[in-house]
Write an enzyme that holds these catalytic residues in place. Sequence first.
Site, PDB file in Angstrom:
ATOM      1  N   ASP A   1      -4.389  -4.559 -18.524  1.00 35.24           N
ATOM      2  CA  ASP A   1      -3.132  -3.416 -18.745  1.00 35.24           C
ATOM      3  C   ASP A   1      -3.368  -2.938 -20.224  1.00 35.24           C
ATOM      4  O   ASP A   1      -2.176  -2.712 -20.525  1.00 35.24           O
ATOM      5  CB  ASP A   1      -1.659  -4.108 -18.489  1.00 35.24           C
ATOM      6  CG  ASP A   1      -1.715  -4.624 -17.007  1.00 35.24           C
ATOM      7  OD1 ASP A   1      -2.423  -4.038 -16.069  1.00 35.24           O
ATOM      8  OD2 ASP A   1      -1.017  -5.641 -16.905  1.00 35.24           O
TER       9      ASP A   1
ATOM     10  N   GLN B   1       8.480   6.960  -8.390  1.00 29.16           N
ATOM     11  CA  GLN B   1       7.847   7.697  -9.839  1.00 29.16           C
ATOM     12  C   GLN B   1       6.231   7.494  -9.552  1.00 29.16           C
ATOM     13  O   GLN B   1       5.230   8.395  -9.669  1.00 29.16           O
ATOM     14  CB  GLN B   1       8.262   7.508 -10.917  1.00 29.16           C
ATOM     15  CG  GLN B   1       9.857   7.767 -11.283  1.00 29.16           C
ATOM     16  CD  GLN B   1       9.740   9.456 -11.042  1.00 29.16           C
ATOM     17  OE1 GLN B   1       9.206  10.144 -11.792  1.00 29.16           O
ATOM     18  NE2 GLN B   1      10.794  10.036 -10.183  1.00 29.16           N
TER      19      GLN B   1
ATOM     20  N   LEU C   1      -9.797  -8.945 -12.900  1.00 27.81           N
ATOM     21  CA  LEU C   1     -11.195  -8.543 -12.918  1.00 27.81           C
ATOM     22  C   LEU C   1     -12.075  -8.977 -14.058  1.00 27.81           C
ATOM     23  O   LEU C   1     -11.614  -9.086 -15.056  1.00 27.81           O
ATOM     24  CB  LEU C   1     -11.315  -6.965 -12.673  1.00 27.81           C
ATOM     25  CG  LEU C   1     -10.559  -6.402 -11.485  1.00 27.81           C
ATOM     26  CD1 LEU C   1     -10.287  -4.915 -11.552  1.00 27.81           C
ATOM     27  CD2 LEU C   1     -11.378  -6.549 -10.295  1.00 27.81           C
TER      28      LEU C   1
ATOM     29  N   THR D   1      -9.407  -1.257 -19.118  1.00 23.70           N
ATOM     30  CA  THR D   1     -10.605  -2.027 -19.892  1.00 23.70           C
ATOM     31  C   THR D   1     -10.636  -3.797 -19.557  1.00 23.70           C
ATOM     32  O   THR D   1      -9.714  -3.876 -18.846  1.00 23.70           O
ATOM     33  CB  THR D   1     -10.169  -1.589 -21.291  1.00 23.70           C
ATOM     34  OG1 THR D   1      -8.935  -2.195 -21.678  1.00 23.70           O
ATOM     35  CG2 THR D   1     -10.562  -0.238 -21.604  1.00 23.70           C
TER      36      THR D   1
ATOM     37  N   MET E   1      -4.026  -7.065  -6.692  1.00 21.52           N
ATOM     38  CA  MET E   1      -3.427  -8.298  -7.443  1.00 21.52           C
ATOM     39  C   MET E   1      -4.596  -9.481  -8.029  1.00 21.52           C
ATOM     40  O   MET E   1      -4.394 -10.342  -7.546  1.00 21.52           O
ATOM     41  CB  MET E   1      -2.192  -9.046  -6.825  1.00 21.52           C
ATOM     42  CG  MET E   1      -1.158  -8.056  -6.356  1.00 21.52           C
ATOM     43  SD  MET E   1      -0.596  -7.180  -8.002  1.00 21.52           S
ATOM     44  CE  MET E   1       0.445  -8.401  -8.536  1.00 21.52           C
ATOM     45  N   ARG E   2      -5.418  -8.628  -8.733  1.00 18.97           N
ATOM     46  CA  ARG E   2      -6.636  -9.698  -9.281  1.00 18.97           C
ATOM     47  C   ARG E   2      -7.073  -9.293 -10.422  1.00 18.97           C
ATOM     48  O   ARG E   2      -7.052  -8.308 -11.074  1.00 18.97           O
ATOM     49  CB  ARG E   2      -8.143  -9.516  -8.203  1.00 18.97           C
ATOM     50  CG  ARG E   2      -7.738  -9.933  -6.842  1.00 18.97           C
ATOM     51  CD  ARG E   2      -7.963 -11.121  -6.571  1.00 18.97           C
ATOM     52  NE  ARG E   2      -9.006 -11.982  -7.259  1.00 18.97           N
ATOM     53  CZ  ARG E   2      -9.211 -13.230  -7.252  1.00 18.97           C
ATOM     54  NH1 ARG E   2      -8.217 -13.971  -7.011  1.00 18.97           N
ATOM     55  NH2 ARG E   2     -10.314 -13.814  -7.684  1.00 18.97           N
TER      56      ARG E   2
ATOM     57  N   HIS F   1       0.670   0.635 -13.535  1.00 20.37           N
ATOM     58  CA  HIS F   1       1.433  -0.737 -13.889  1.00 20.37           C
ATOM     59  C   HIS F   1       2.806  -0.422 -14.022  1.00 20.37           C
ATOM     60  O   HIS F   1       2.941   0.648 -14.556  1.00 20.37           O
ATOM     61  CB  HIS F   1       0.741  -1.120 -15.016  1.00 20.37           C
ATOM     62  CG  HIS F   1       1.490  -2.494 -15.672  1.00 20.37           C
ATOM     63  ND1 HIS F   1       1.121  -3.556 -15.150  1.00 20.37           N
ATOM     64  CD2 HIS F   1       2.365  -2.868 -16.445  1.00 20.37           C
ATOM     65  CE1 HIS F   1       1.937  -4.731 -15.578  1.00 20.37           C
ATOM     66  NE2 HIS F   1       2.825  -3.962 -16.593  1.00 20.37           N
TER      67      HIS F   1
ATOM     68  N   GLY G   1       0.931  -1.201  -0.131  1.00 20.30           N
ATOM     69  CA  GLY G   1       0.069   0.244   0.089  1.00 20.30           C
ATOM     70  C   GLY G   1       0.824   1.223   0.101  1.00 20.30           C
ATOM     71  O   GLY G   1       0.462   2.180   0.469  1.00 20.30           O
TER      72      GLY G   1
END
Length: 219
Positions: free
Chosen positions: A151, A179, A99, A147, A96-97, A115, A18
Amino acid sequence: MGDSNTKAKLVVLISGSGSNLQSFIDQSLSGELPADIAAVICNRPGAFGLERAAKAGIPTELIDHTLYEGREPFDQELIRCIDQYEPDLVILAGFMRILTPGFVQHYSNRLLNIHPSLLPKYPGLNTHQRAIDAGDSEAGATVHFVTEVLDCGANVVQASVPILKDDSAEALAKRILGQEHKIYPLAAKWFVEGRLTIKDNKALLDGDVLPESGFPFNS
Ligand code: GRF
């Protein structure tokens, strides 16, 4: 976004440390990001990000994916949980799923992800090592709309860092993370200010279509 009295609301989804969530918390508290984090939702018990949220007084929800039989019921529960908070924007911050299409459609045009690669290069996992192995001279991170293709949504903002001689994946990841902490709240700020929109799968800033790689961020 929100009206003159209410700030925009974010829900942040996490799975781990996190540190990106922390940058949202910090910028929300300082006012740099004009939005409130309504809730943090996590799929992994014990994730450190839950502690960060609790320390900041943000409501947390744990939805352990291992307790669900497949992606559909898990994502349905996730939607139910997120929607209680009526977010203007949903932030995937190290969630980390993969969707389901139904989830992505439900939050269409208000779902962002970060990403750790210069997308479209290296979707998926192990991005830092893949960039090193390919002999690339630079790597980075990209904030993008989500979407149904992993990624692959429209890029919003991208930050590059040089790959150094004898770089390790860990050292590179750490530099890129620095960054990430800058570009992700920035993209959210643009969104809640109404400056960042999406049309025909193209991201626009102040009405102008952004480059395919996203806004080039220079720290
Ligand atoms: C970040 O590198 C992010 O790009 C990737 O997962 C990592 C999450 O880190 N999707 P943290 O949990 O925000 O520290």
